[in-house]
Design an enzyme around this catalytic site. Structure first.
Site, PDB file in Angstrom:
ATOM      1  N   LYS A 122      28.172 -29.633  59.791  1.00 38.59           N
ATOM      2  CA  LYS A 122      28.575 -30.565  58.737  1.00 38.59           C
ATOM      3  C   LYS A 122      30.068 -30.495  58.406  1.00 38.59           C
ATOM      4  O   LYS A 122      30.682 -31.495  58.062  1.00 38.59           O
ATOM      5  CB  LYS A 122      27.769 -30.297  57.465  1.00 38.59           C
ATOM      6  CG  LYS A 122      26.259 -30.528  57.622  1.00 38.59           C
ATOM      7  CD  LYS A 122      25.878 -31.864  57.083  1.00 38.59           C
ATOM      8  CE  LYS A 122      24.446 -32.298  57.333  1.00 38.59           C
ATOM      9  NZ  LYS A 122      23.390 -31.328  57.444  1.00 38.59           N
TER      10      LYS A 122
ATOM     11  N   GLU B  54      26.557 -36.919  48.424  1.00 44.76           N
ATOM     12  CA  GLU B  54      25.136 -36.736  48.154  1.00 44.76           C
ATOM     13  C   GLU B  54      24.694 -35.521  48.956  1.00 44.76           C
ATOM     14  O   GLU B  54      25.304 -35.183  49.961  1.00 44.76           O
ATOM     15  CB  GLU B  54      24.347 -37.967  48.607  1.00 44.76           C
ATOM     16  CG  GLU B  54      23.977 -38.012  50.108  1.00 44.76           C
ATOM     17  CD  GLU B  54      25.170 -38.104  51.052  1.00 44.76           C
ATOM     18  OE1 GLU B  54      26.261 -38.512  50.617  1.00 44.76           O
ATOM     19  OE2 GLU B  54      25.014 -37.745  52.232  1.00 44.76           O
TER      20      GLU B  54
ATOM     21  N   SER C 253      22.573 -26.658  65.686  1.00 47.67           N
ATOM     22  CA  SER C 253      23.326 -27.351  64.633  1.00 47.67           C
ATOM     23  C   SER C 253      23.680 -26.461  63.446  1.00 47.67           C
ATOM     24  O   SER C 253      24.669 -26.693  62.764  1.00 47.67           O
ATOM     25  CB  SER C 253      22.555 -28.583  64.150  1.00 47.67           C
ATOM     26  OG  SER C 253      21.260 -28.227  63.704  1.00 47.67           O
TER      27      SER C 253
HETATM   28  C1  LIG Z   1      22.028 -31.652  57.909  1.00 49.21           C
HETATM   29  C2  LIG Z   1      21.581 -30.895  59.090  1.00 49.21           C
HETATM   30  C3  LIG Z   1      20.910 -31.506  60.166  1.00 49.21           C
HETATM   31  C4  LIG Z   1      20.502 -32.946  60.177  1.00 49.21           C
HETATM   32  O1  LIG Z   1      21.529 -33.876  60.077  1.00 49.21           O
HETATM   33  P1  LIG Z   1      22.074 -34.720  61.304  1.00 49.21           P
HETATM   34  O2  LIG Z   1      22.967 -35.705  60.675  1.00 49.21           O
HETATM   35  O3  LIG Z   1      20.899 -35.344  61.989  1.00 49.21           O
HETATM   36  O4  LIG Z   1      22.780 -33.792  62.211  1.00 49.21           O
HETATM   37  C5  LIG Z   1      20.597 -30.739  61.265  1.00 49.21           C
HETATM   38  N1  LIG Z   1      20.876 -29.415  61.307  1.00 49.21           N
HETATM   39  C6  LIG Z   1      21.505 -28.793  60.282  1.00 49.21           C
HETATM   40  C7  LIG Z   1      21.778 -27.339  60.400  1.00 49.21           C
HETATM   41  C8  LIG Z   1      21.875 -29.502  59.141  1.00 49.21           C
HETATM   42  O5  LIG Z   1      22.490 -28.870  58.140  1.00 49.21           O
END
Ligand SMILES: *Cc1c(COP(=O)(O)O)cnc(C)c1O
Length: 398
Positions: free
Chosen positions: A91, A113, A380
């Site tokens: 993020k 948000e 992610s």
């Molecule tokens: C917010 C988040 C997601 C999902 O959001 P995307 O916009 O689909 O990437 C996935 N993994 C983590 C660790 C997140 O914080």
């Protein structure tokens, strides 16, 4: 094929656009113009690169998960380690870019948000670093479930504004943030958290997240001397997945799979698989796949991972689904939890429950990599935020 998209009105084929009240149009036009100028400005690029390197810690590794690959019975599975970024997820790539843009635009305040609190935290972090006041809208239900992130945001000097409308979760917080922005855009930038919302957000967030795929492409070429066979990433709004996929879109031989939250099953309200089970509609300012009932009411959603718990998805994903370039599927809460445990035990890497969905895809019998296959999975984020939820589900006690 899709590199020229979106078109100048913000459409990816039939998806995208700007479905907002007239009062918000000037804010979007101003943002579009400022982003277009910044994108072509070498000094903006350099400044962002500087902070991504010195503050976020990029480039992060493309790590060969050898024991996990053996556990699957073959293939070479690489993990793109977004979990090692400052604040623990992808993020921050986007919030740094947008806050830097806000500073460039002379905005004196940012808002955001948040659902799980990850995007709120990443925005609060960037705002603290650039000295901007920050307000984050968060549903009361999410505030209750995500206390550590709420405390961190407060420590960072951000005001967390509780939202008590609707189901008191992410969709309601997004409505409130849009409402704030309508009245405040003269001096406020709205830092949107994924590749959703009205144009230019989907393209801008994609561009900021594409650093994931650009690095991964170079790293896999260095390590393997060739492109990967398969990319796998989880899809909530779709930003980490599009970030990984985008720089490979023209590479016809690279297959791509987006993994949605299958939750407790296919029944209404039990999952968050917008692309797999939704239909075209308008949510939060753009046309895309949405989970909705026959009257067009947005459906309730469920996922074990708070970050995938959203009834919509980015318009570019809807387009990539329709053209067949990316395959979308879903895994259940239970499969994600098994993948969480498996990766933790084989690699010593505790993934976010969201990322565990991507891992779980490869653990399904039909999707195990072939012997010589090279696969990249987007890690992610890290699982710290999920410790309480996972220990509750696994019945762990201290
Ligand atoms: C917010 C988040 C997601 C999902 O959001 P995307 O916009 O689909 O990437 C996935 N993994 C983590 C660790 C997140 O914080």
């Amino acid at each position: 094929m899709v590199d020229h998209l979106p078109d100048e009105r913000g459409y990816f084929g039939p998806f995208g656009g700007k479905y907002v009240p007239e009062t918000l149009m000037p804010a979007l036009q101003q943002l579009e113009q400022a982003y277009e100028e910044a994108r072509q400005d070498e000094s903006f690029r350099q400044e962002l690169d500087y902070y991504l390197r010195e503050y976020v810690g990029r480039p992060n590794p493309l790590y060969l998960a050898e024991r996990f690959s053996r556990e699957l019975g073959g293939g070479k599975v690489y993990l793109k380690r977004e979990d090692l970024n400052h604040t623990g997820a992808h993020k921050i790539n986007n919030t740094l870019g947008q806050v830097l843009l806000a500073v460039r635009m002379g905005k004196g305040r940012v808002i955001a948000e948040t659902g799980a609190g990850q995007h709120g935290l990443a925005t609060a972090t960037a705002a603290a670093m650039f000295g901007l006041p920050c307000d984050v809208y968060m549903g009361e239900e999410d505030i209750r479930r995500q206390k550590p992130n709420v405390l961190k945001m407060q420590l960072l000097g951000t005001r967390v504004i509780p939202v008590s409308s609707g189901a008191r979760t992410l969709k309601d917080a997004t409505n409130e943030a849009l409402r704030d922005w309508m009245a405040s855009f003269e001096n406020t930038h709205y830092v949107l958290g994924s590749v959703v919302g009205p144009h230019p957000f989907p393209v801008m967030v994609r561009d900021f997240q594409a650093i994931i795929g650009r690095e991964a492409r170079q790293q896999v070429l260095d390590k393997e001397g060739r492109l990967p066979d398969l990319l796998v990433a989880c899809v909530g709004g779709g930003s980490n997945s599009i970030g990984l996929f985008h720089p490979f879109i023209q590479d016809k031989d690279v297959r791509m799979v987006g993994v949605e939250a299958g939750g407790r099953g296919m029944a209404h309200g039990e999952h968050a698989a917008s692309l797999c089970l939704g239909k075209a509609g308008v949510l939060h300012g753009s046309r895309s796949y949405v989970l909705q009932d026959d009257d067009g009411q947005t459906s309730p959603v469920h996922s074990v991972s708070a970050g995938l718990d959203y009834p919509g998805v980015g318009p570019e994903h809807s387009y990539l689904k329709e053209t067949g370039r990316v395959r979308y599927t879903a895994v259940s809460d239970e499969e994600a939890l098994r993948a969480f445990t498996c990766l933790t035990e084989t690699e010593g890497i505790i993934p976010a429950l969201e990322s565990a969905h991507a891992v779980a895809y490869l653990m399904q019998e039909a999707n195990r990599p072939a012997r010589d296959e090279v696969v990249i999975v987007c890690m992610s984020g890290r699982g710290d935020k999920d410790l309480w939820e996972v220990s509750r589900l696994l019945g762990l006690e201290i």
